[in-house]
Design an enzyme around this catalytic site. Structure first.
Site, PDB file in Angstrom:
ATOM      1  N   HIS A 112     -18.704  11.425  12.046  1.00  0.00           N
ATOM      2  CA  HIS A 112     -18.797  12.332  10.900  1.00  0.00           C
ATOM      3  C   HIS A 112     -18.500  11.564   9.617  1.00  0.00           C
ATOM      4  CE1 HIS A 112     -14.254  13.669  10.593  1.00  0.00           C
ATOM      5  NE2 HIS A 112     -14.360  12.418  10.955  1.00  0.00           N
ATOM      6  N   CYS A 143     -12.430   8.168   4.861  1.00  0.00           N
ATOM      7  CA  CYS A 143     -13.202   9.088   5.705  1.00  0.00           C
ATOM      8  C   CYS A 143     -14.455   9.632   5.026  1.00  0.00           C
ATOM      9  CB  CYS A 143     -12.318  10.232   6.210  1.00  0.00           C
ATOM     10  SG  CYS A 143     -11.073   9.654   7.372  1.00  0.00           S
ATOM     11  N   HIS A 164     -17.979   7.490  10.271  1.00  0.00           N
ATOM     12  CA  HIS A 164     -17.108   6.895  11.281  1.00  0.00           C
ATOM     13  C   HIS A 164     -17.026   7.867  12.449  1.00  0.00           C
ATOM     14  CE1 HIS A 164     -14.532   9.624   9.042  1.00  0.00           C
ATOM     15  NE2 HIS A 164     -13.688   9.612  10.071  1.00  0.00           N
ATOM     16  N   HIS A 179     -14.802   9.428  16.199  1.00  0.00           N
ATOM     17  CA  HIS A 179     -13.549   9.685  16.895  1.00  0.00           C
ATOM     18  C   HIS A 179     -13.822   9.986  18.358  1.00  0.00           C
ATOM     19  CE1 HIS A 179     -11.251   9.948  13.167  1.00  0.00           C
ATOM     20  NE2 HIS A 179     -12.228  10.713  12.681  1.00  0.00           N
ATOM     21  N   HIS A 230     -21.570  12.538  21.111  1.00  0.00           N
ATOM     22  CA  HIS A 230     -22.439  11.481  20.599  1.00  0.00           C
ATOM     23  C   HIS A 230     -23.385  11.977  19.506  1.00  0.00           C
ATOM     24  CE1 HIS A 230     -20.778   9.344  23.997  1.00  0.00           C
ATOM     25  NE2 HIS A 230     -21.093   8.240  23.349  1.00  0.00           N
ATOM     26  N   GLU A 258      -7.958  14.480  17.124  1.00  0.00           N
ATOM     27  CA  GLU A 258      -8.904  13.544  16.514  1.00  0.00           C
ATOM     28  C   GLU A 258      -8.510  12.099  16.840  1.00  0.00           C
ATOM     29  OE1 GLU A 258     -10.629  14.332  12.459  1.00  0.00           O
ATOM     30  OE2 GLU A 258      -9.433  12.561  11.979  1.00  0.00           O
TER      31      GLU A 258
END
Length: 150
Positions: free
Chosen positions: A16, A25, A29, A31, A75, A136
């Site tokens: 995201h 952020c 990137h 998680h 994904h 997260e």
């Protein structure tokens, strides 16, 4: 009747970017999310029931959460639909990547709200969604509790 809480955990990988954010952020990137889903209900008590003693079959809960959350978000890359990354999102889709353009900023807080709405609609009438915990990272998570949102 005795109420019991039952929890099942799930894992999925999601990318995201946070539109307008003033830190790292804002960049795309990902998680390794971990989602704990807790429902509350009364165990089945009919003597001849195949699910005697269960609040919900873990397999049934898994099916709901997989269909509503894991299969959708695993994904995938999630962007706020108002993001300046829209061209990137379209390019990724064109190249066969799974992209979600959300009506919200894809923070853990907003994602857990979205997941709660999706899961609640699929639960049998005799059960309630009690809580969600979306991790997260190993040290950061967002939680949703039904009692806070009544």
């Amino acid at each position: 009747m005795n109420k019991i809480r039952v929890t099942k955990e799930f894992s999925f990988e999601t990318g995201h970017a946070l539109f307008g954010y003033d830190g790292k952020c804002k960049n795309v990137h990902g998680h390794s999310y971990k989602l704990a889903v807790t429902v509350i209900g009364t165990p089945v008590s009919e003597k001849n029931a195949v699910k005697l003693g269960m609040v919900i079959d873990f397999g049934d809960l898994k099916k709901i959460v997989k269909e509503e959350v894991v299969d959708v978000f695993d994904h995938a890359t999630v962007f706020n639909k108002n993001t300046p990354h829209l061209e990137l999102a379209k390019e990724l889709e064109k190249r066969g990547h799974q992209v979600i353009l959300a009506d919200y900023q894809p923070t853990s807080e907003n994602m857990v709200l979205h997941f709660a709405d999706k899961i609640k609609t699929r639960l049998p009438k005799n059960l309630q969604l009690h809580s969600l915990k979306l991790r997260e990272t190993e040290t950061a998570y967002a939680e949703w509790f039904a009692e806070d949102n009544a």
